[in-house]
Design a protein around this motif. Structure first.
Motif: not given
Ligand SMILES: Nc1ncnc2c1ncn2[C@@H]1O[C@H](COP(=O)(O)OP(=O)(O)O)[C@@H](O)[C@H]1O
Ligand SMILES: [Mg+2]
Lengths: 288, 242, 382
Positions: C204-205, C212, C214-216, C218-219, C221, C243
Motif C-alpha cells: 500500500d502507498y 491518519d 488507521r484505515a491502512l 486496520t487493513k 492488521k 497508530q
C-alpha cells in the motif's frame, strides 16, 4: 468487524476534515473568499496546543480550551490584518494574499519550532478501548464525540443566535444586509474567529494523535477544499456531511480497493459532484 | 406653489455631489424632504435616483455639498448610526434573505436593535400584515414578488424609522400587487413615517405623493407637489411616458 | 534583425573567451580545488553542512601532511539547495567560476541527475557520497557519463540485499507500506522482485505527511502478516507505529527502508518498545570501526559524527587516495582516470573500488532498534 472498524476510522478522519472544512465553507459563505491558509490555522493551533500542554504543562482541558480561545483571536486578527485590505480586490489578489499568508505561517513555524516533528501525547491517546478485534484510543473517541458536539453547538449558533443568523443573512444577500444594518466586515470577522476556534478544537483533539509539523496543514487544506466543493460552496452543513462521507469512502477504498486510489477518490468525487450537482451534494437549500 | 421650507424638512440635500469612482453621478443635488409626507423621486433610468437614497444612507461617497438629517449635518456618520437614528432603507430589487423564514427575516430587520421588545414588535407587525403571519415559517424565497416586497417593508419598519427610503417598490409586480404595495406605503406614512420613494411607475406614485422631485442626469429638474407634477405638461411628456 | 545577430554572436563568443581564461587558470599550480555541490540552505541544509564538515576535516588532515605533491587542498562551496534548477546554476559556478578540479555532490539524487550533463560537458569528475537513486549508477561509467562516480551504496543494491539476506530469513509473510513517491514505488518494486518464498500480502502507498493511517493499518492488521516493511522516513514511520499501536497491530516484525531505525524515530514514539527489533539497512552509520574518526570530528566541530559527515570524510579520503596515485599533473582528467583505478581500504568504511558503472562496493550496515537505542546488528557484503 473490519467493516465496523473502517467505519469508525472513516468517521474519525472525516471529523478532522470537517473541522477544517467547516471554517473554509463558513468563510466562503460570508466573504466569497477561499482561505487557502486554513490548513495552516490548524498547524498554528497544533503548535499552540503543544506550547500550552507540553511546554507550559497546563492540564489538558485547560490547554485545549486556551488553544480554542487563542485561535478565536488568531482568526479575528488574521481577518483584520490579511483579509480586510483585500476584501474589495479581485479574487486573484485574495488568492495571493491567503496563499502568501500560508507560506508566511509555515516559515514562521519552521523558524520557531524547526522541522523536526513535535508530539503532544495525552494519557487518553496512550490508552485503547478494545472490543474484540476493534481497538481505538480514548483520545480518538473523544475526538469523535467532541467533534459531534461542536457541530451541534455550531448548528445551534447558526440557527438560533442573532450573530449566527446574521452570518446566514450575509451569505444570502449582501445588499439586504446593508439595508438592515448588518456590518458585513464584522460578520466576516466572526466567521474567521469561529473558523479559527474550530481548528483550535481540532488541534487540541487531534495533535495528541499525530505529528505536529510545519507542513501538516497542506494536505488538509486540499482535502477540506474538495469537501467544501462537494458540499456546495459556502454550505457548512454540506461541507461537514461531505467530509464525513469522504472520510468513510477513503477508509473503504483502502480496505476494498487500493490505497493508491485514496487521493484520486477525493478528486473524483469532487469532479463528479461538480458535473452532476454543481451546487453540491445537497443543493442550494442548505445555506450556511 | 408651496415652498419646501427647511424647518419642515427632516432630510435636506444641499448641492450634493456623489460618485462611485471617478465620474460624478450626482452633480449638485439640492432638495428637502418634508417631515411626515411622502416625497417621490422620478426620472429616467440612470438619472441617479437610487444614488440619492444611497447618499442619504451613506453607502456612496459624497464629494461635495452636505446632507442634513433632523437639522444635523451627517457627513462622516456611519450607515449603521444613520439607521439607528431612524433611517430605514428598502433597496431596489429583492432585499430579503431567501433561505431564511419570514420570521427570521423580520428578526434580521431588527438586527440593530438590542432591546427586548423585538419579538413583541414582530407580533404587532404580523398583525398589521396578515399575509406575513400566514407565511411566517416559510422561506422568503417561497413568497410571491409582491409578498416579498411587503416583507421587506415590514423589515424596515421594525426599526421604528422616522424616514423610510424606499427604492422602486413596484418593480416587477402585478398591477394588483402594485396597488397593495402603494396602499401599504400610504398606510406606513399614515402612521407618521416620512417616506422618500423612488419610482419608475411615476403616475401611480405621484398620485399618492405629497411632493415629487424630477431628477435627470444627476441634477434636479423640477420639484413640486405630486399633483402639480402630474398635471405638468412637460413632465407628462418627458417623464410620465404618455 | 541585425541586433539579434549581434546578440547571438556575442552569446557564442563570450563563453569561448571566458573559457580561454579558465584554461589558463587551471594550468597554474595553486591549491587543488574541491567543489562542494551540496545543499547548505533549504530543508536539506543539514545534510550538505555535514558533508562539507567531513570533507573539511579530511582536507585539513591531509594539508598538515603537506597536501598532495606539494599542493594544498581547499574547498569551494556551491549551495544547490537540493533543488535541480538551483543546482544546475551552482554547479556551473563551481565548474566555471570557482574552477573546481573535482567535485563532491550533489547529495540529492534529483540534483545529481540534473547536474550530470554539466560535469560531462565541462569534463569535471564528481563523486557522490549520499545520493541513493539507482538511476545515477545506471547512467554512469561505461556507455554513460564517465565523469560521475558514487561512493555510497544505491537503493537497488541495499534493497535487494536487505530483502534476500534479512527479510527472507526473518519472516514468511509481509505487508509493505510505502510512501507514494517515485522513490517509494521503485523501492517497493525492488523488494517485491527480491522476496522469493515470502508471501507479500499487501503493498500500500500513502501520502507523505498524511494525518491518519488507521484505515491502512486496520487493513494490514486483518491480513495478519508476520512482518511489516515501512518504506518511509521517520516522521511517517512514527505515525504508522503509533497508530498501529492504537489499532492493535502489535507483535508484527518491523522492517524499514528510509530512516526508520533511527534516533529521530525513537524521539517520536511515546514508548520505544513499540519499535523494538525494527531492522533497517543503511549505507553507513558511525560504528566501532569509526571511533577514532568520531573523536577527531567531535574535537574539531564540537558535535557528534553522523552519517553524512562520515561519508563526506570518506569521499574526500577516496579523492585523496586517487590523487596520490597520479604520476603527472593533477588535472580534472587525471583525477577522473585515477578514480577509475582506485583500490583502497578506508578505515571505518571498508574496501573501496568502483565498478564499470562507477559505483563503489563496501559492506552495508543492518541497524536495529534495541532497548530504546539504535545498534549495528551486522554488516553484509554487497
Ligand atoms: N455600484 C455602482 N458603481 C458604479 N456605478 C454605478 C453603481 N450604481 C450605479 N452606478 C451608475 O450611476 C448612475 C446612476 O445610477 P442609479 O442611481 O442607480 O440610477 P437610477 O436609480 O436613477 O436608475 C448610472 O449611470 C449607473 O451606471
Ligand atoms: Mg435605481
Amino acid at each position: 468487524m473490519v467493516i465496523l472498524a473502517q467505519l469508525i476510522n472513516g468517521l474519525a478522519t472525516g471529523g478532522l476534515y470537517a473541522l477544517v472544512a467547516a471554517g473554509i465553507a463558513m468563510i466562503f459563505g460570508v466573504s466569497e473568499l477561499v482561505n487557502w491558509a486554513h490548513g495552516e490555522f490548524l498547524m498554528i493551533a497544533s503548535y499552540l496546543f503543544f506550547a500550552l500542554y507540553v511546554l507550559a504543562r497546563l492540564p489538558y482541558p485547560i490547554a485545549g480550551l486556551c488553544t480554542m480561545l487563542l485561535m478565536l483571536a488568531f482568526g479575528a486578527l488574521f481577518q483584520m490584518i490579511v483579509i480586510r485590505p483585500v476584501v474589495h480586490r479581485p479574487w486573484q489578489t485574495q488568492l495571493v494574499a491567503t496563499l502568501g499568508a500560508s507560506i508566511f505561517l509555515i516559515n514562521s513555524a519552521i523558524v520557531v519550532f524547526g522541522t523536526f516533528p513535535r508530539r503532544a501525547a495525552t494519557p487518553l491517546s496512550m490508552q485503547n478501548l478494545t472490543i474484540g478485534s476493534l481497538s481505538i484510543s480514548y483520545q480518538r473517541l473523544l475526538l469523535i464525540g467532541l467533534t459531534l458536539f461542536a457541530f451541534f453547538v455550531l448548528h445551534m449558533f447558526i440557527h438560533r443566535a442573532k450573530l449566527g443568523k446574521a452570518m446566514r443573512a450575509v451569505s444570502q444577500n449582501r445588499d439586504a444586509c446593508v439595508a438592515v444594518g448588518i456590518d458585513i466586515q464584522l460578520i466576516v470577522l466572526t466567521a474567521f474567529a469561529i473558523g479559527g476556534s474550530l481548528v483550535g478544537l481540532a488541534a487540541a483533539l487531534y495533535a495528541p494523535l499525530g505529528n505536529i509539523t510545519p507542513l501538516m496543514g497542506i494536505p488538509l487544506t486540499f482535502k477540506a477544499f474538495a469537501v467544501v466543493i462537494m458540499g456546495g460552496f459556502g454550505s457548512v452543513n454540506g461541507a461537514v456531511a461531505s467530509a464525513v462521507i469522504l472520510g468513510v469512502v477513503e477508509a473503504f477504498t483502502i480496505q476494498f480497493l487500493s490505497s493508491a486510489y485514496v487521493d484520486a477518490m477525493s478528486f473524483l468525487m469532487m469532479l463528479t459532484v461538480l458535473v452532476w450537482r454543481p451546487f453540491g451534494l445537497f443543493g442550494r437549500q442548505v445555506g450556511i | 406653489m408651496p415652498t419646501l421650507e427647511p424647518d419642515h424638512d427632516i432630510l435636506v440635500f444641499d448641492k450634493v455631489e456623489a460618485t462611485y469612482g471617478e465620474a460624478p453621478i450626482l452633480r449638485g443635488v439640492s432638495f428637502g424632504v418634508h417631515k411626515g409626507k411622502i416625497t417621490t423621486l422620478i426620472g429616467p433610468n440612470g438619472a441617479g435616483k437610487s444614488t440619492v437614497l444611497r447618499a442619504a444612507l451613506g453607502t456612496v461617497r459624497v464629494t461635495h455639498g452636505q446632507i442634513v438629517y433632523r437639522h444635523q449635518p451627517i457627513t462622516g456618520v456611519s450607515t449603521t448610526d444613520r439607521q439607528r437614528k431612524g433611517m430605514a432603507y428598502c433597496p431596489q430589487g429583492r432585499s430579503n434573505f431567501p433561505r431564511m423564514t419570514v420570521r427570521e427575516n423580520l428578526e434580521m430587520g431588527a438586527f440593530l436593535r438590542s432591546d427586548r421588545e423585538v419579538q413583541e414588535d414582530i407580533e404587532t407587525l404580523l398583525d398589521e400584515f396578515p399575509l406575513l403571519r400566514e407565511k411566517q415559517k416559510e422561506f422568503a424565497a417561497n413568497l410571491s414578488g409582491g409578498q416579498q416586497q411587503i416583507l421587506e417593508m415590514a423589515m424596515a419598519l421594525i426599526l421604528h424609522p422616522r424616514i423610510l427610503l424606499i427604492d422602486e417598490p413596484s418593480l416587477g409586480l402585478s398591477p394588483i400587487m402594485v396597488e397593495q404595495v402603494f396602499a401599504y406605503v400610504k398606510e406606513i406614512n399614515g402612521q407618521g413615517v416620512t417616506v422618500l420613494m423612488v419610482e419608475q411607475n411615476a403616475r401611480r406614485a405621484l398620485a399618492i405623493s405629497d411632493y415629487g422631485i424630477v431628477l435627470d442626469l444627476g441634477r434636479v429638474r423640477l420639484k413640486d407637489t405630486g399633483e402639480a407634477l402630474l398635471n405638468n405638461e412637460e413632465v407628462s411628456r418627458s417623464y410620465l411616458g404618455s | 534583425m541585425f541586433r539579434r545577430v549581434m546578440w547571438l554572436a556575442l552569446a557564442t563568443i563570450l563563453p569561448a573567451v571566458a573559457s580561454i581564461g579558465y584554461l589558463h587558470n587551471s594550468q597554474a599550480a595553486g591549491p587543488i580545488k574541491i567543489g562542494l555541490d551540496v545543499p547548505s540552505s533549504g530543508s536539506d541544509a543539514f545534510e550538505g553542512t555535514h558533508i562539507a564538515r567531513g570533507v573539511q576535516l579530511a582536507l585539513e588532515e591531509q594539508n598538515k601532511e603537506g597536501g598532495i605533491g606539494g599542493r594544498q587542498l581547499e574547498t569551494a562551496l556551491g549551495d544547490n539547495q537540493c533543488d535541480p534548477s538551483v543546482g544546475v546554476n551552482s554547479a556551473r559556478y563551481l565548474v566555471n567560476v570557482a574552477q573546481a578540479d573535482v567535485m563532491i555532490g550533489s547529495a540529492c539524487s534529483s540534483v545529481t541527475l540534473a547536474v550530470m550533463p554539466i560535469i560531462q560537458q565541462a569534463q569535471v569528475p564528481e563523486l557522490d557520497v549520499t545520493a541513493t537513486s539507482p538511476k545515477i549508477t545506471q547512467q554512469s561509467g561505461v556507455g554513460g557519463n564517465i565523469w560521475k562516480f558514487r561512493l555510497n551504496l544505491n537503493d537497488e543494491m541495499m534493497d535487494a540485499v536487505f530483502a534476500q539476506k534479512v527479510l527472507a530469513k526473518d519472516v514468511k509473510s509481509l505487508s509493505i507500506l510505502a510512501v507514494n513517491t517515485d522513490y517509494g514505488r521503485d523501492a517497493a518494486g525492488i523488494f517485491q522482485r527480491n522476496l522469493p518464498g515470502i508471501k507479500v500480502l499487501s503493498t500500500d502507498y500513502y501520502t507523505q505527511g498524511q494525518p491518519d493511517f488507521r484505515a491502512l493499518l486496520t487493513k494490514v492488521k486483518a491480513l495478519n502478516p508476520e512482518g511489516l516493511l515501512l518504506i518511509s522516513d521517520y516522521p511517517d514511520a512514527a505515525q504508522i507505529i503509533n497508530q498501529g499501536h492504537e489499532v492493535g497491530l502489535t507483535g508484527v516484525k518491523l522492517f524499514g527502508r528510509g530512516s526508520v531505525a533511527t534516533n529521530d524515530l525513537l524521539k517520536l514514539l511515546p514508548d520505544p518498545s513499540w519499535a523494538q527489533g525494527a531492522k533497517e539497512v543503511n549505507f553507513w552509520v558511525p560504528g566501532p570501526t569509526a571511533r577514532s574518526l568520531a573523536n577527531r570530528y567531535q574535537a574539531r566541530f564540537n558535535e557528534p559524527l553522523n552519517r553524512d559527515a562520515g561519508m563526506g570524510y570518506f569521499g574526500a579520503e577516496t579523492l585523496i587516495a586517487a590523487m596520490k596515485d597520479i604520476k603527472g599533473d593533477i588535472t580534472r582528467k587525471s583525477i577522473r582516470d585515477a578514480l577509475e583505478r582506485v583500490n583502497v581500504t578506508i578505515s571505518g568504511l571498508g574496501h573501496v573500488q568502483f565498478d564499470d558503472h562507477h559505483q563503489a562496493h563496501y559492506p552495508m550496515y543492518i541497524l536495529q532498534i534495541w532497548n530504546g537505542m539504535v545498534r549495528i546488528l551486522e554488516t553484509i557484503p554487497t
